[in-house]
Motif scaffolding. Structure first.
Motif, PDB file in Angstrom:
ATOM      1  N   TYR A 132       0.790  -1.235   0.000  1.00  0.00           N
ATOM      2  CA  TYR A 132       0.000   0.000   0.000  1.00  0.00           C
ATOM      3  C   TYR A 132       0.823   1.288   0.000  1.00  0.00           C
ATOM      4  O   TYR A 132       0.262   2.363  -0.073  1.00  0.00           O
ATOM      5  CB  TYR A 132      -0.947   0.018   1.212  1.00  0.00           C
ATOM      6  N   VAL A 139      -8.999  -2.911   9.186  1.00  0.00           N
ATOM      7  CA  VAL A 139      -8.691  -1.937   8.136  1.00  0.00           C
ATOM      8  C   VAL A 139      -8.022  -2.625   6.948  1.00  0.00           C
ATOM      9  O   VAL A 139      -8.405  -2.413   5.793  1.00  0.00           O
ATOM     10  CB  VAL A 139      -7.796  -0.795   8.687  1.00  0.00           C
ATOM     11  N   GLU A 176     -10.532  -4.763   5.003  1.00  0.00           N
ATOM     12  CA  GLU A 176     -11.417  -3.931   4.187  1.00  0.00           C
ATOM     13  C   GLU A 176     -10.678  -3.396   2.965  1.00  0.00           C
ATOM     14  O   GLU A 176     -11.219  -3.397   1.850  1.00  0.00           O
ATOM     15  CB  GLU A 176     -11.985  -2.774   5.014  1.00  0.00           C
ATOM     16  N   ALA A 177      -9.454  -2.956   3.161  1.00  0.00           N
ATOM     17  CA  ALA A 177      -8.663  -2.427   2.039  1.00  0.00           C
ATOM     18  C   ALA A 177      -8.357  -3.522   1.025  1.00  0.00           C
ATOM     19  O   ALA A 177      -8.443  -3.293  -0.182  1.00  0.00           O
ATOM     20  CB  ALA A 177      -7.376  -1.795   2.555  1.00  0.00           C
ATOM     21  N   ASP A 178      -8.020  -4.702   1.503  1.00  0.00           N
ATOM     22  CA  ASP A 178      -7.741  -5.810   0.583  1.00  0.00           C
ATOM     23  C   ASP A 178      -8.949  -6.104  -0.302  1.00  0.00           C
ATOM     24  O   ASP A 178      -8.807  -6.348  -1.502  1.00  0.00           O
ATOM     25  CB  ASP A 178      -7.356  -7.080   1.358  1.00  0.00           C
ATOM     26  N   SER A 187     -11.475  -3.985  -1.022  1.00  0.00           N
ATOM     27  CA  SER A 187     -11.967  -2.823  -1.771  1.00  0.00           C
ATOM     28  C   SER A 187     -10.998  -2.263  -2.799  1.00  0.00           C
ATOM     29  O   SER A 187     -11.394  -1.431  -3.618  1.00  0.00           O
ATOM     30  CB  SER A 187     -12.328  -1.699  -0.791  1.00  0.00           C
ATOM     31  N   THR A 188      -9.743  -2.668  -2.762  1.00  0.00           N
ATOM     32  CA  THR A 188      -8.747  -2.005  -3.621  1.00  0.00           C
ATOM     33  C   THR A 188      -8.187  -2.893  -4.722  1.00  0.00           C
ATOM     34  O   THR A 188      -7.184  -2.539  -5.335  1.00  0.00           O
ATOM     35  CB  THR A 188      -7.573  -1.485  -2.757  1.00  0.00           C
ATOM     36  N   LYS A 232      -4.744   2.894  -3.945  1.00  0.00           N
ATOM     37  CA  LYS A 232      -4.749   1.981  -2.802  1.00  0.00           C
ATOM     38  C   LYS A 232      -4.162   2.667  -1.564  1.00  0.00           C
ATOM     39  O   LYS A 232      -4.696   2.553  -0.461  1.00  0.00           O
ATOM     40  CB  LYS A 232      -3.933   0.724  -3.114  1.00  0.00           C
ATOM     41  N   SER A 233      -3.071   3.365  -1.752  1.00  0.00           N
ATOM     42  CA  SER A 233      -2.406   4.048  -0.648  1.00  0.00           C
ATOM     43  C   SER A 233      -3.319   5.100  -0.024  1.00  0.00           C
ATOM     44  O   SER A 233      -3.477   5.158   1.200  1.00  0.00           O
ATOM     45  CB  SER A 233      -1.110   4.699  -1.140  1.00  0.00           C
ATOM     46  N   PHE A 268      -6.572   5.238  -0.234  1.00  0.00           N
ATOM     47  CA  PHE A 268      -7.733   4.554   0.346  1.00  0.00           C
ATOM     48  C   PHE A 268      -7.425   4.034   1.754  1.00  0.00           C
ATOM     49  O   PHE A 268      -8.177   4.277   2.694  1.00  0.00           O
ATOM     50  CB  PHE A 268      -8.173   3.404  -0.570  1.00  0.00           C
ATOM     51  N   ILE A 269      -6.311   3.332   1.904  1.00  0.00           N
ATOM     52  CA  ILE A 269      -6.015   2.742   3.208  1.00  0.00           C
ATOM     53  C   ILE A 269      -5.615   3.810   4.225  1.00  0.00           C
ATOM     54  O   ILE A 269      -5.919   3.691   5.408  1.00  0.00           O
ATOM     55  CB  ILE A 269      -4.981   1.604   3.132  1.00  0.00           C
ATOM     56  N   LEU A 321      -8.839   5.038   5.535  1.00  0.00           N
ATOM     57  CA  LEU A 321      -9.408   4.050   6.469  1.00  0.00           C
ATOM     58  C   LEU A 321      -8.704   4.106   7.822  1.00  0.00           C
ATOM     59  O   LEU A 321      -9.365   4.075   8.871  1.00  0.00           O
ATOM     60  CB  LEU A 321      -9.293   2.636   5.905  1.00  0.00           C
TER      61      LEU A 321
END
Length: 181
Positions: A118, A142, A145-147, A149-150, A158-159, A161-162, A165
């Motif tokens: 990320y 977190v 969820e990122a895994d 959604s991205t 991705k960076s 987004f997380i 979060l």
């Protein structure tokens, strides 16, 4: 006292309670830390004290802990946050150093994932701070969820987004993800 007498058995959790394994300088290989013969000995007031008290590994092992050296220790940050320094030291003392190390290894695994999957090149300090201050369960939620959604995002997306979060989760826990200098 000579720095040659200063010995550390644990290079991931410092004598004074900093989580070295979650520090950007340590990760980049630019920190000599609390090691035998390091320059840390010359600037750190805790290292000579360790020698004077029989080369203790952690200040909480000393009968005088917490001493005046800890007055205001958590008010400012260096390259690593000092916000939880006393809290982490107390946690290690309470649950035992092996249990504390196990938790830190889990956090380091999460940090490695954040940095490898990320980080678009400028997030290492932020990710280190988040992992240092947040609880493992929150970090896992977190990341999960990122895994999910991205999957189709660019690394920059991705960076971002997380990071959002992590900031939102931290705000919900009254944690501020900023270093104080």
């Amino acid at each position: 006292m000579s720095p040659n007498k200063f010995k550390r058995n644990d290079l991931l959790f410092s004598l004074c309670g900093l989580n070295c394994s979650l520090c950007p300088m340590f990760i980049r290989g630019g920190c000599s830390g609390c090691r035998e013969g390091s320059t840390c000995y010359q600037i750190c007031e805790f290292a000579p004290c360790s020698i004077e008290h029989g080369n203790i590994d952690y200040c909480f092992e000393c009968d005088e802990y917490p001493c005046e050296k800890y007055d205001g220790v958590d008010l400012h940050d260096s390259l690593i946050t000092h916000k939880n320094q006393l809290k982490d030291m107390e946690k290690a003392k309470t649950i035992g150093i092996e249990n504390y190390r196990a938790e830190q290894r889990e956090k380091r695994g999460i940090l490695d994932k954040l940095l490898n999957e990320y980080d678009s090149g400028c997030g290492d300090v932020f990710f280190c701070l988040a992992v240092n201050l947040m609880e493992v369960d929150d970090l896992k939620k977190v990341v999960n969820e990122a895994d999910e959604s991205t999957k189709n995002m660019t690394l920059d997306e991705k960076s971002s987004f997380i990071m959002d979060l992590l900031n939102n989760c931290a705000e919900n826990r009254n944690i501020q993800l900023k270093l104080r200098h």
